[in-house]
Write a protein that holds these residues in place. Structure first.
Motif, PDB file in Angstrom:
ATOM      1  N   ILE A  45     -10.832 -23.592  49.552  1.00  0.00           N
ATOM      2  CA  ILE A  45     -10.075 -22.654  48.937  1.00  0.00           C
ATOM      3  C   ILE A  45     -10.071 -21.329  49.534  1.00  0.00           C
ATOM      4  N   GLN A  46      -9.046 -20.400  49.262  1.00  0.00           N
ATOM      5  CA  GLN A  46      -9.186 -19.040  49.703  1.00  0.00           C
ATOM      6  C   GLN A  46      -9.910 -17.964  48.714  1.00  0.00           C
ATOM      7  N   ALA A  47     -10.779 -17.104  49.054  1.00  0.00           N
ATOM      8  CA  ALA A  47     -11.172 -16.188  48.016  1.00  0.00           C
ATOM      9  C   ALA A  47     -10.083 -15.402  47.474  1.00  0.00           C
ATOM     10  N   ILE A  48     -10.249 -14.761  46.494  1.00  0.00           N
ATOM     11  CA  ILE A  48      -9.131 -13.467  45.931  1.00  0.00           C
ATOM     12  C   ILE A  48      -9.285 -12.594  47.096  1.00  0.00           C
ATOM     13  N   PRO A  49      -7.786 -12.249  47.628  1.00  0.00           N
ATOM     14  CA  PRO A  49      -7.622 -11.068  48.385  1.00  0.00           C
ATOM     15  C   PRO A  49      -8.380  -9.760  47.840  1.00  0.00           C
ATOM     16  N   ARG A  50      -8.874  -9.363  48.953  1.00  0.00           N
ATOM     17  CA  ARG A  50      -9.668  -8.122  48.670  1.00  0.00           C
ATOM     18  C   ARG A  50      -9.191  -6.987  49.478  1.00  0.00           C
ATOM     19  N   THR A  51      -9.302  -5.880  48.560  1.00  0.00           N
ATOM     20  CA  THR A  51      -8.881  -4.516  49.539  1.00  0.00           C
ATOM     21  C   THR A  51     -10.267  -4.071  50.111  1.00  0.00           C
ATOM     22  N   ILE A  52     -10.288  -3.405  51.225  1.00  0.00           N
ATOM     23  CA  ILE A  52     -11.376  -2.967  51.941  1.00  0.00           C
ATOM     24  C   ILE A  52     -11.061  -1.783  52.592  1.00  0.00           C
ATOM     25  N   TRP A  53     -12.216  -0.914  52.278  1.00  0.00           N
ATOM     26  CA  TRP A  53     -12.093   0.471  52.983  1.00  0.00           C
ATOM     27  C   TRP A  53     -13.665   0.644  53.333  1.00  0.00           C
ATOM     28  N   VAL A 104     -16.597  -1.067  51.907  1.00  0.00           N
ATOM     29  CA  VAL A 104     -16.695  -1.612  50.250  1.00  0.00           C
ATOM     30  C   VAL A 104     -15.288  -2.613  50.075  1.00  0.00           C
ATOM     31  N   GLN A 105     -15.487  -3.560  49.325  1.00  0.00           N
ATOM     32  CA  GLN A 105     -14.608  -4.593  48.954  1.00  0.00           C
ATOM     33  C   GLN A 105     -14.174  -4.700  47.514  1.00  0.00           C
ATOM     34  N   TRP A 106     -13.148  -4.796  47.105  1.00  0.00           N
ATOM     35  CA  TRP A 106     -12.949  -5.027  45.283  1.00  0.00           C
ATOM     36  C   TRP A 106     -11.698  -6.130  45.572  1.00  0.00           C
ATOM     37  N   PRO A 107     -11.711  -6.819  44.645  1.00  0.00           N
ATOM     38  CA  PRO A 107     -10.346  -7.786  44.475  1.00  0.00           C
ATOM     39  C   PRO A 107      -8.871  -6.935  44.216  1.00  0.00           C
ATOM     40  N   ILE A 108      -8.200  -7.541  44.764  1.00  0.00           N
ATOM     41  CA  ILE A 108      -6.678  -6.642  44.649  1.00  0.00           C
ATOM     42  C   ILE A 108      -6.382  -6.308  43.046  1.00  0.00           C
ATOM     43  N   GLN A 109      -5.555  -5.336  42.947  1.00  0.00           N
ATOM     44  CA  GLN A 109      -5.529  -4.992  41.657  1.00  0.00           C
ATOM     45  C   GLN A 109      -4.625  -6.098  40.839  1.00  0.00           C
ATOM     46  N   GLU A 110      -3.790  -6.675  41.718  1.00  0.00           N
ATOM     47  CA  GLU A 110      -2.693  -7.632  41.090  1.00  0.00           C
ATOM     48  C   GLU A 110      -3.555  -8.704  40.194  1.00  0.00           C
ATOM     49  N   ILE A 111      -4.634  -9.020  40.651  1.00  0.00           N
ATOM     50  CA  ILE A 111      -5.400 -10.224  40.053  1.00  0.00           C
ATOM     51  C   ILE A 111      -5.635  -9.675  38.601  1.00  0.00           C
ATOM     52  N   GLU A 112      -5.639  -8.676  38.321  1.00  0.00           N
ATOM     53  CA  GLU A 112      -6.095  -7.918  36.894  1.00  0.00           C
ATOM     54  C   GLU A 112      -4.789  -8.687  35.985  1.00  0.00           C
ATOM     55  N   LYS A 113      -3.601  -8.774  36.505  1.00  0.00           N
ATOM     56  CA  LYS A 113      -2.533  -9.171  35.492  1.00  0.00           C
ATOM     57  C   LYS A 113      -2.779 -10.648  34.829  1.00  0.00           C
ATOM     58  N   LEU A 114      -3.648 -11.334  35.442  1.00  0.00           N
ATOM     59  CA  LEU A 114      -4.035 -12.584  34.808  1.00  0.00           C
ATOM     60  C   LEU A 114      -4.885 -12.539  33.479  1.00  0.00           C
ATOM     61  N   SER A 128     -17.913 -10.385  38.308  1.00  0.00           N
ATOM     62  CA  SER A 128     -17.861 -11.665  38.596  1.00  0.00           C
ATOM     63  C   SER A 128     -16.283 -12.486  38.281  1.00  0.00           C
ATOM     64  N   LEU A 129     -15.815 -12.974  39.289  1.00  0.00           N
ATOM     65  CA  LEU A 129     -14.726 -13.778  39.076  1.00  0.00           C
ATOM     66  C   LEU A 129     -15.045 -15.393  39.043  1.00  0.00           C
ATOM     67  N   SER A 177     -18.860 -12.578  43.228  1.00  0.00           N
ATOM     68  CA  SER A 177     -19.684 -11.547  42.600  1.00  0.00           C
ATOM     69  C   SER A 177     -19.501 -10.196  43.333  1.00  0.00           C
ATOM     70  N   PHE A 178     -19.337  -8.977  42.844  1.00  0.00           N
ATOM     71  CA  PHE A 178     -19.340  -7.923  43.543  1.00  0.00           C
ATOM     72  C   PHE A 178     -20.199  -6.863  42.863  1.00  0.00           C
ATOM     73  N   GLY A 179     -21.212  -6.406  43.743  1.00  0.00           N
ATOM     74  CA  GLY A 179     -22.440  -5.597  43.423  1.00  0.00           C
ATOM     75  C   GLY A 179     -22.208  -4.358  43.777  1.00  0.00           C
TER      76      GLY A 179
END
Length: 576
Positions: free
Chosen positions: A351-359, A368-378, A514-515, A523-525
């Motif tokens: 599978i593919q991981a959830i796309p992550r925004t990185i900076w 730093v990585q964080w799941p894209i904001q769009e996933i929150e609409k689910l 955790s997704l 998981s993102f710590g």
């Protein structure tokens, strides 16, 4: 309009390549017996199939990009079976408007030329200054050599880019006796960029014996490429560098930076997928635009002991610049933890991981990585628990959440550090430390965290947690993802993962997200400073009468406080 765009493409090829007008060769005129993605029967009833992580409907699962407002994911795919097969790999293609819901398109690139007759392997998309996309990709030729090929869209007016054509004179880069490149280790070109000297640049992964290295090639017209005099980057005893990636990051902003932009206040990131360990590591450093050499910053370590995007199952990753939202997006492939026999039986793998925004983190030393904001609409049916003290031995269920398909955010606060366990100077390997001090091993400041995909009686669970140790001059936070009790099936890989998180628990609260999606836990710590992805296959919670449970726990002798807990059930995305 399509005729105009087709003519425009002919002219573009002629201008770029200087070959005059020629007959374009469609990339999928051969192998018509292969199935298209839209012919596949989705196996939606399988308990381990994900609900909002990207995967094909079946079988084994390169270059993501955005074009005319449409997101494109091109990915390695075996249309003949659930495991990787020599000579069978093609470029499958799906499109999206939000990076969450995906529509399958026909396979983009098939083996069809002598330069890719044994497979079309990974590559990257490059967007020309006029907005036209191009693909550089690795093909395996009739001699079994790895060479680099060029393909472009047949109709540049089509935002879905349904048809691709290859340069008839492929390959555009190849190993020769003169350049002494290992023909079996020369693959996966990066996104190309236009240098200040007006020449295109691209990096390709390789190795010499045990030395991993990246070659840089330059071109004036994107078809005639020559190897640069200087070696772009290398590191001893790291093995083959696959799926290399190279991109800029801002030193004072989380806004993404396009590789084509030359400006001040940026650092560069070089990433390699280590074939020996199947881990993605990266360094942060400087790029000399004149010498075409990349140099990691002091303290940024090449190889498996350095920084990793993800300390679990996460490999062959690729980033792209999302020009619509000025962000850099990271994609990563998550392979299975089940046996090959099980993969063939269930008919799919990967599978593919959830796309992550990185900076770049404020420290300038890591990403730093964080799941894209769009996933929150689910998200749906939010559950929020008030602040609560977790005493030693506490196990608290989070009610009202579909625990097999959830998004959980929790924050902990520790007030008393006096009894913290001293960190032995020899404990330098966080994964080994997590194996030795799993979720069931009681400590003082931890373990505390989440038990996910858990059975009601806790016969099975995956634990994601923190421990805090007293270091020499500071407190050290260990993050673990413990799969040792994730399944009663002895054939599954139940490796425990670990990483140190660069946070100060005295002055910062410890955050964990955790997704959870049936057989994957991302998981993102520390707000994304350390990430871990696990593939787990519980045997109890896949039964209709035994749903999964979600718990918060503290197995340490000292109390910790939950300052915030928010959890959501996740709706099913429309994927292929």
């Amino acid at each position: 309009m399509a005729i105009i765009c087709s003519v425009r493409l002919l002219l573009l090829f002629a201008l770029l390549f200087g070959h005059g007008v020629f007959e374009l060769e469609a990339s999928h005129q051969i192998y018509h017996t292969l199935q298209n993605l839209d012919d596949f029967d989705a196996k939606t009833t399988q308990p381990y199939r994900t609900a909002y992580h990207f995967q094909p409907s079946k079988n084994w699962m390169n270059g993501p990009m955005i074009y005319k407002g449409i997101y494109h994911l091109f990915y390695q795919y075996n249309p003949k079976g659930a495991v990787w097969m020599w000579g069978s790999i093609v470029w499958a293609h799906s499109t999206s408007t939000d990076l969450v819901n995906w529509t399958p398109q026909s396979v983009a690139i098939y083996p069809s030329q002598p330069s890719d007759s044994n497979g079309t392997w990974s590559g990257s998309a490059t967007i020309f200054p006029d907005g036209t996309p191009a693909m550089l990709f690795t093909g395996v030729n009739t001699l079994g050599q790895q060479v680099q090929n060029l393909a472009m869209p047949k109709n540049t007016c089509d935002p879905y880019l349904l048809e691709w054509v290859k340069l008839p004179s492929n390959p555009v880069m190849a190993p020769t006796r003169e350049n002494h490149i290992n023909a079996s280790s020369f693959r996966d070109p990066t996104t190309a960029w236009l240098g200040a000297d007006g020449r295109w640049k691209v990096v390709i992964g390789s190795k010499i014996n045990r030395k991993g290295l990246a070659y840089l090639y330059t071109s004036e017209d994107f078809v005639h490429w020559i190897e640069a005099q200087n070696q772009f980057h290398s590191a001893e005893d790291t093995g083959m560098w696959e799926c290399v990636d190279f991109f800029p990051v801002s030193v004072n902003s989380s806004v993404g930076v396009d590789l084509q932009m030359l400006r001040s206040n940026i650092k560069y990131v070089f990433k390699a997928s280590l074939d020996d360990t199947k881990h993605d590591y990266y360094t942060v450093g400087e790029y000399d635009h004149v010498k075409n050499v990349y140099t990691p910053d002091e303290g940024s370590v090449d190889g498996d002991s350095g920084l990793r995007y993800d300390y679990g199952k996460f490999y062959a990753s690729k980033t792209f610049f999302d020009s619509a939202k000025n962000r850099r997006i990271l994609w990563g492939w998550v392979n299975e933890s089940s046996s090959v026999t099980a993969d063939i039986k269930k008919g799919w793998s990967g599978i593919q991981a959830i796309p992550r925004t990185i900076w770049l983190d404020k420290s300038g030393k890591q990403l730093v990585q964080w799941p894209i904001q769009e996933i929150e609409k689910l998200r749906t049916n939010a559950v929020r628990l008030p602040g609560k003290i977790l005493k030693k031995g506490s196990v608290l269920e989070v009610p009202g959440v579909i625990a097999a398909q959830a998004d959980v955010e929790i924050t902990f606060n520790v007030s008393d550090f006096s009894t913290g366990e001293v960190l032995d100077p020899s404990w330098t390997n966080p994964q080994l430390l997590c194996c030795q001090k799993g979720a069931s091993v009681k400590g003082s400041l931890g373990p505390f965290g989440l038990l996910v995909l858990a059975s009601e009686s806790l016969q099975e669970y995956t634990a994601v947690f923190f421990r805090i140790f007293k270091g020499k001059n500071k407190y050290v936070v260990l993050m673990c993802s413990d799969q040792s009790r994730s399944s009663l099936n002895p054939d599954n890989d139940k490796t425990t993962y670990g990483a140190f998180v660069d946070v100060d628990p005295v002055h910062e609260q410890l955050s964990l997200r955790s997704l959870i999606d049936h057989s994957v836990v991302e998981s993102f710590g520390g707000q994304g400073k350390s990430c871990m992805t696990a593939r787990v296959y519980p045997t109890f919670t896949v039964k209709e009468d035994a749903p999964a449970h979600l718990y918060v726990f503290n197995n340490g002798s000292e109390s910790v406080t939950i300052t915030r807990l928010s959890a959501w059930s996740m709706k099913k995305a429309k994927i292929n």
